[in-house]
Design a protein around this motif. Structure first.
Motif, PDB file in Angstrom:
ATOM      1  N   LEU A 200       2.587  14.720   2.871  1.00 26.66           N
ATOM      2  CA  LEU A 200       2.458  13.138   2.618  1.00 26.66           C
ATOM      3  C   LEU A 200       1.333  12.412   3.097  1.00 26.66           C
ATOM      4  O   LEU A 200       0.894  11.728   1.988  1.00 26.66           O
ATOM      5  N   LYS A 201       0.812  12.752   4.009  1.00 28.42           N
ATOM      6  CA  LYS A 201      -0.413  12.115   4.379  1.00 28.42           C
ATOM      7  C   LYS A 201      -1.668  12.319   3.191  1.00 28.42           C
ATOM      8  O   LYS A 201      -2.378  11.314   2.877  1.00 28.42           O
ATOM      9  N   SER A 202      -1.652  13.541   2.871  1.00 32.70           N
ATOM     10  CA  SER A 202      -2.702  13.795   1.821  1.00 32.70           C
ATOM     11  C   SER A 202      -2.441  13.420   0.673  1.00 32.70           C
ATOM     12  O   SER A 202      -3.472  13.124  -0.227  1.00 32.70           O
TER      13      SER A 202
ATOM     14  N   SER B  73       0.888  -1.078   0.134  1.00 28.73           N
ATOM     15  CA  SER B  73       0.025  -0.007   0.055  1.00 28.73           C
ATOM     16  C   SER B  73       0.901   1.190  -0.026  1.00 28.73           C
ATOM     17  O   SER B  73       2.133   1.230   0.450  1.00 28.73           O
ATOM     18  N   ARG B  74       0.161   2.362  -0.653  1.00 25.29           N
ATOM     19  CA  ARG B  74       0.942   3.757  -0.469  1.00 25.29           C
ATOM     20  C   ARG B  74       1.311   4.143   1.081  1.00 25.29           C
ATOM     21  O   ARG B  74       2.641   4.668   1.120  1.00 25.29           O
ATOM     22  N   LYS B  75       0.424   3.903   1.924  1.00 29.36           N
ATOM     23  CA  LYS B  75       0.733   4.260   3.356  1.00 29.36           C
ATOM     24  C   LYS B  75       2.110   3.340   3.717  1.00 29.36           C
ATOM     25  O   LYS B  75       3.180   3.973   4.476  1.00 29.36           O
ATOM     26  N   THR B  76       2.059   1.990   3.486  1.00 23.20           N
ATOM     27  CA  THR B  76       3.283   1.183   3.801  1.00 23.20           C
ATOM     28  C   THR B  76       4.427   1.756   3.406  1.00 23.20           C
ATOM     29  O   THR B  76       5.763   1.869   3.767  1.00 23.20           O
ATOM     30  N   LEU B  77       4.354   1.989   1.709  1.00 21.24           N
ATOM     31  CA  LEU B  77       5.534   2.522   1.074  1.00 21.24           C
ATOM     32  C   LEU B  77       6.087   3.663   1.619  1.00 21.24           C
ATOM     33  O   LEU B  77       7.339   3.763   2.091  1.00 21.24           O
TER      34      LEU B  77
ATOM     35  N   VAL C  67      14.133  16.257  -6.878  1.00 22.90           N
ATOM     36  CA  VAL C  67      14.479  15.782  -8.475  1.00 22.90           C
ATOM     37  C   VAL C  67      13.306  15.019  -8.676  1.00 22.90           C
ATOM     38  O   VAL C  67      12.901  15.243 -10.006  1.00 22.90           O
ATOM     39  N   LEU C  68      13.009  14.132  -8.107  1.00 29.79           N
ATOM     40  CA  LEU C  68      11.737  13.310  -8.204  1.00 29.79           C
ATOM     41  C   LEU C  68      10.440  14.169  -8.489  1.00 29.79           C
ATOM     42  O   LEU C  68       9.719  14.022  -9.427  1.00 29.79           O
ATOM     43  N   LEU C  69      10.288  15.084  -7.692  1.00 29.90           N
ATOM     44  CA  LEU C  69       9.123  16.005  -7.546  1.00 29.90           C
ATOM     45  C   LEU C  69       8.988  17.038  -8.975  1.00 29.90           C
ATOM     46  O   LEU C  69       8.230  17.020  -9.563  1.00 29.90           O
ATOM     47  N   PHE C  70      10.354  17.159  -9.256  1.00 30.10           N
ATOM     48  CA  PHE C  70      10.506  17.987 -10.438  1.00 30.10           C
ATOM     49  C   PHE C  70      10.105  17.163 -11.714  1.00 30.10           C
ATOM     50  O   PHE C  70       9.511  17.710 -12.518  1.00 30.10           O
ATOM     51  N   ILE C  71      10.503  16.023 -11.495  1.00 23.99           N
ATOM     52  CA  ILE C  71      10.109  15.065 -12.865  1.00 23.99           C
ATOM     53  C   ILE C  71       8.673  14.598 -12.891  1.00 23.99           C
ATOM     54  O   ILE C  71       8.161  14.541 -13.935  1.00 23.99           O
TER      55      ILE C  71
ATOM     56  N   ARG D 117      -4.263  10.484  -2.670  1.00 24.56           N
ATOM     57  CA  ARG D 117      -4.584  10.992  -4.200  1.00 24.56           C
ATOM     58  C   ARG D 117      -3.901  10.072  -5.334  1.00 24.56           C
ATOM     59  O   ARG D 117      -2.821   9.374  -4.854  1.00 24.56           O
ATOM     60  N   VAL D 118      -4.402  10.305  -6.606  1.00 25.91           N
ATOM     61  CA  VAL D 118      -4.110   9.456  -7.491  1.00 25.91           C
ATOM     62  C   VAL D 118      -2.727   9.971  -8.108  1.00 25.91           C
ATOM     63  O   VAL D 118      -2.722  10.825  -9.099  1.00 25.91           O
ATOM     64  N   VAL D 119      -1.440   9.454  -7.685  1.00 25.26           N
ATOM     65  CA  VAL D 119      -0.103   9.758  -8.139  1.00 25.26           C
ATOM     66  C   VAL D 119       0.608   8.744  -8.157  1.00 25.26           C
ATOM     67  O   VAL D 119       0.506   7.558  -7.778  1.00 25.26           O
ATOM     68  N   ASN D 120       1.620   9.019  -8.920  1.00 24.82           N
ATOM     69  CA  ASN D 120       2.796   7.720  -9.271  1.00 24.82           C
ATOM     70  C   ASN D 120       3.401   7.631  -7.838  1.00 24.82           C
ATOM     71  O   ASN D 120       3.553   8.419  -6.917  1.00 24.82           O
ATOM     72  N   LYS D 121       3.795   6.465  -7.482  1.00 19.62           N
ATOM     73  CA  LYS D 121       4.365   6.238  -6.125  1.00 19.62           C
ATOM     74  C   LYS D 121       5.710   6.781  -6.001  1.00 19.62           C
ATOM     75  O   LYS D 121       6.181   6.815  -4.830  1.00 19.62           O
ATOM     76  N   ALA D 122       6.378   7.079  -6.999  1.00 24.40           N
ATOM     77  CA  ALA D 122       7.307   7.991  -6.998  1.00 24.40           C
ATOM     78  C   ALA D 122       7.301   9.310  -6.254  1.00 24.40           C
ATOM     79  O   ALA D 122       8.185   9.629  -5.703  1.00 24.40           O
ATOM     80  N   VAL D 123       6.216   9.846  -6.356  1.00 24.46           N
ATOM     81  CA  VAL D 123       5.674  11.008  -5.548  1.00 24.46           C
ATOM     82  C   VAL D 123       5.877  10.768  -4.239  1.00 24.46           C
ATOM     83  O   VAL D 123       6.284  11.537  -3.241  1.00 24.46           O
ATOM     84  N   ILE D 124       5.178   9.659  -3.758  1.00 22.34           N
ATOM     85  CA  ILE D 124       5.090   9.104  -2.475  1.00 22.34           C
ATOM     86  C   ILE D 124       6.468   9.026  -1.612  1.00 22.34           C
ATOM     87  O   ILE D 124       6.918   9.402  -0.856  1.00 22.34           O
TER      88      ILE D 124
END
Length: 205
Positions: free
Chosen positions: A81-83, A2-6, A186-190, A87-94
């Motif tokens: 991070l919690k919000s 899950s995203r939370k676990t990640l 950098v990841l957020l920029f991508i 949301r529907v985002v790539n896990k790289a954003v998390i």
């Protein structure tokens, strides 16, 4: 996963790695001692008493303000991070936000606690849980060690202000927490369109 676990695993593992490396360096190196891994990569122990890149910030009062500001920033990043998890985002954003959070927490641990659990490192290796700590609560120094002098030489005279002077690229010494923040940014920029969407699409966990 899950995203939370990640997010939780990313933060915890990153902080543990950061602190293990810092404590190892602090308890095995005297200040300014270094090990040459390659000509372009050295482990060089130094301490940052202020902001990033060794900038000082108004003495003890400034140091305290900076540490408290960082703590407030961490609270804001946790909320972000919690919000984002919902949301529907790539896990790289998390992962990116989690790394930024881990980096901020890692350096806060140094600033808040290192002054009361270590003695100083001048001409000797520091002792963990020393009876004679070098500082006070909230006035610790951030441990840095990664040094990448990729190129050293005299700059051409035609370069304004610094021409003709000796220059080292990359001259700054940093730690794992700093690297986490850089990678996260950098990841957020991508993935900026997903990290900062115009429309907030939420998912059910």
């Amino acid at each position: 996963m899950s995203r939370k676990t990640l997010a939780i695993l990313t933060v915890l593992i990153a902080i543990i790695v950061d602190q293990v490396i810092k404590i190892y360096v602090k308890t095995h190196f005297a200040l300014n001692e270094e090990v040459v891994v390659f000509d372009w990569f050295k482990i060089h122990f130094t301490e940052n008493n202020g902001m990033a890149m060794g900038i000082e910030f108004g003495g003890k009062a400034g140091k305290l303000f900076l540490t408290l500001f960082r703590i407030v920033a961490v609270v804001a990043i946790i909320y972000w991070l919690k919000s984002t998890i919902h949301r529907v985002v790539n896990k790289a954003v998390i992962v990116a936000i989690a790394l930024i959070l881990a980096g901020a927490v890692g350096n806060i641990i140094d600033s808040v606690f290192y002054g009361i659990i270590f003695d100083d490192s001048y001409h000797k290796v520091a002792t963990l849980f020393s009876d004679n700590p070098y500082g006070t609560l909230f006035h610790g120094k951030v441990v840095d060690m990664f040094y990448f002098p990729l190129w050293q030489g005299v700059l051409p005279d035609w370069i304004p202000f610094v021409g003709g002077e000796m220059y080292t690229f990359f001259q700054y010494i940093f730690n794992p927490a700093d690297a986490y923040i850089t990678i996260g940014v950098v990841l957020l920029f991508i993935f900026n369109k997903q990290a900062f969407p115009k429309e907030d699409k939420k998912i059910a966990e």
